[in-house]
Write an enzyme that holds these catalytic residues in place. Sequence first.
Site, PDB file in Angstrom:
ATOM      1  N   SER A 221       3.385   6.872   2.626  1.00  0.00           N
ATOM      2  CA  SER A 221       3.664   7.498   1.444  1.00  0.00           C
ATOM      3  C   SER A 221       4.372   6.476   0.596  1.00  0.00           C
ATOM      4  O   SER A 221       5.364   5.765   1.073  1.00  0.00           O
ATOM      5  CB  SER A 221       4.545   8.621   1.451  1.00  0.00           C
ATOM      6  OG  SER A 221       5.208   9.221   0.427  1.00  0.00           O
TER       7      SER A 221
ATOM      8  N   GLY B 267      -6.592  11.821  -0.270  1.00  0.00           N
ATOM      9  CA  GLY B 267      -6.081  11.759   1.253  1.00  0.00           C
ATOM     10  C   GLY B 267      -5.732  13.063   1.583  1.00  0.00           C
ATOM     11  O   GLY B 267      -5.100  13.887   0.929  1.00  0.00           O
TER      12      GLY B 267
ATOM     13  N   GLN C  72      -3.260  19.465  -2.156  1.00  0.00           N
ATOM     14  CA  GLN C  72      -3.845  18.979  -3.248  1.00  0.00           C
ATOM     15  C   GLN C  72      -5.212  18.777  -3.236  1.00  0.00           C
ATOM     16  O   GLN C  72      -6.062  19.166  -4.164  1.00  0.00           O
ATOM     17  CB  GLN C  72      -3.212  17.688  -3.665  1.00  0.00           C
ATOM     18  CG  GLN C  72      -3.783  16.601  -4.500  1.00  0.00           C
ATOM     19  CD  GLN C  72      -2.956  15.457  -5.021  1.00  0.00           C
ATOM     20  OE1 GLN C  72      -2.141  15.505  -5.808  1.00  0.00           O
ATOM     21  NE2 GLN C  72      -3.409  14.268  -4.477  1.00  0.00           N
TER      22      GLN C  72
ATOM     23  N   HIS D 270      -3.557   4.374   0.520  1.00  0.00           N
ATOM     24  CA  HIS D 270      -4.506   4.019  -0.610  1.00  0.00           C
ATOM     25  C   HIS D 270      -5.617   2.963  -0.409  1.00  0.00           C
ATOM     26  O   HIS D 270      -6.662   3.192  -0.833  1.00  0.00           O
ATOM     27  CB  HIS D 270      -3.558   3.481  -1.593  1.00  0.00           C
ATOM     28  CG  HIS D 270      -2.564   4.281  -2.287  1.00  0.00           C
ATOM     29  ND1 HIS D 270      -1.323   4.028  -2.046  1.00  0.00           N
ATOM     30  CD2 HIS D 270      -2.377   5.514  -2.827  1.00  0.00           C
ATOM     31  CE1 HIS D 270      -0.619   5.135  -2.579  1.00  0.00           C
ATOM     32  NE2 HIS D 270      -1.247   6.002  -3.004  1.00  0.00           N
TER      33      HIS D 270
ATOM     34  N   MET E 232      -0.745   6.981  -8.018  1.00  0.00           N
ATOM     35  CA  MET E 232       0.320   7.023  -8.793  1.00  0.00           C
ATOM     36  C   MET E 232       1.042   5.438  -8.404  1.00  0.00           C
ATOM     37  O   MET E 232       2.239   5.367  -8.807  1.00  0.00           O
ATOM     38  CB  MET E 232       1.271   8.061  -8.500  1.00  0.00           C
ATOM     39  CG  MET E 232       0.703   9.351  -8.768  1.00  0.00           C
ATOM     40  SD  MET E 232       2.023  10.570  -9.444  1.00  0.00           S
ATOM     41  CE  MET E 232       2.809  10.619  -7.900  1.00  0.00           C
ATOM     42  N   GLY E 233       0.263   4.564  -8.026  1.00  0.00           N
ATOM     43  CA  GLY E 233       0.683   3.250  -7.813  1.00  0.00           C
ATOM     44  C   GLY E 233       1.626   3.118  -6.338  1.00  0.00           C
ATOM     45  O   GLY E 233       1.577   4.042  -5.694  1.00  0.00           O
ATOM     46  N   ALA E 234       2.292   2.147  -6.442  1.00  0.00           N
ATOM     47  CA  ALA E 234       3.406   1.805  -5.420  1.00  0.00           C
ATOM     48  C   ALA E 234       2.354   1.975  -4.108  1.00  0.00           C
ATOM     49  O   ALA E 234       2.646   2.580  -3.077  1.00  0.00           O
ATOM     50  CB  ALA E 234       4.529   2.783  -5.179  1.00  0.00           C
ATOM     51  N   LEU E 235       1.466   0.956  -4.002  1.00  0.00           N
ATOM     52  CA  LEU E 235       0.121   1.356  -3.063  1.00  0.00           C
ATOM     53  C   LEU E 235       0.329   0.778  -1.723  1.00  0.00           C
ATOM     54  O   LEU E 235       1.288   0.008  -1.364  1.00  0.00           O
ATOM     55  CB  LEU E 235      -0.990   0.411  -3.538  1.00  0.00           C
ATOM     56  CG  LEU E 235      -1.418   0.688  -4.831  1.00  0.00           C
ATOM     57  CD1 LEU E 235      -2.756   0.092  -5.459  1.00  0.00           C
ATOM     58  CD2 LEU E 235      -1.788   2.446  -5.169  1.00  0.00           C
TER      59      LEU E 235
ATOM     60  N   LYS F 203      -3.197  13.706   3.517  1.00  0.00           N
ATOM     61  CA  LYS F 203      -1.835  13.786   3.824  1.00  0.00           C
ATOM     62  C   LYS F 203      -1.535  14.750   2.467  1.00  0.00           C
ATOM     63  O   LYS F 203      -0.660  15.791   3.066  1.00  0.00           O
ATOM     64  CB  LYS F 203      -0.983  12.327   3.532  1.00  0.00           C
ATOM     65  CG  LYS F 203       0.392  12.700   3.508  1.00  0.00           C
ATOM     66  CD  LYS F 203       1.171  11.604   3.037  1.00  0.00           C
ATOM     67  CE  LYS F 203       2.326  12.064   2.676  1.00  0.00           C
ATOM     68  NZ  LYS F 203       2.669  12.048   1.239  1.00  0.00           N
TER      69      LYS F 203
END
Length: 283
Positions: free
Chosen positions: A184, A146, A152, A36, A29-32, A148
């Site tokens: 995160s 991941g 999911q 990531h 979802m970006g904001a890498l 974390k």
Amino acid sequence: MQVFDTVAGLQAHLAPLRPTQTIGLVPTMGALHAGHLALVAQARAECACVVASIFVNPTQFNNPADLKHYPRTLAADLALLQTAGCQVVFAPTEAEMYPHPPTLQLAFGELEQRLEGAHRPGHFNGVGLVVSKLFHQVQPHVAYFGQKDLQQCLVVQQLVRDLAFPLQLRRCPTVREADGLAMSSRNRRLGPAERLVAPRLHQSLQQVVQNVQQGSPVAQAVAQARAWLEQSGPFTVEYLEVADTEQLRPVAQLAAGQTYAVLAAAQLGPVRLIDNVLFQAGG
Ligand code: PAF
């Protein structure tokens, strides 16, 4: 690095590669952050063509404020992916991803009744929808997630089995800051005082592991760690539990040699933090 914002453009690029190149997908979802980039590095090691997707998926946010404030840093993300050696980026708009309001409801049985599923109604339906779409659009041979987000990972595993997606899943280790805080995208919203105490979430998980390994009953170890965490900073703990690693069923007694997860979610200021660690019960 090629960047696409349409499914048609992405597929036209990938179709001729697919017969001869292994395609790896890193959904984001970006904001890498470095977590990531570790997924990209693993994909690069295993696949000839690495596709990263960047899409802040509205259907998985049960909290509108969380969606509104989710960091969006596309230019910086593209620069990081380029440096990491990613070959293809898919960054669709919301209209491209959801040309029609989705009607499908995905249910993941007992797995989604607990932990994140219990505290974020509809979250895994949204994750299942967008991940299914990405799997259809990209048709990767391998997809990287991941640890974390352990629940999911298990939900996506169930999705792949139930819908027979022809791909392999890789679960990659959680990447942590030097002080133990799990990386995160949401961490950048922590204020300085919150950032200072944020690693205590991870410490509380470590305390549980240490205490149960020394013979404390699970319930006692969990209650102690939860009380310590709530006293050690402005945390509002949503859950802190020891669970099995298949369905995340809560566990009261450990069997020697078995692997378990200790998982927690807590609100800290404006940020909801989650974390987990796996451990093998001693004899
Ligand atoms: O883990 C995430 O960042 C998201 O849940 C995912 C898998 C990219 C789906 O939107």
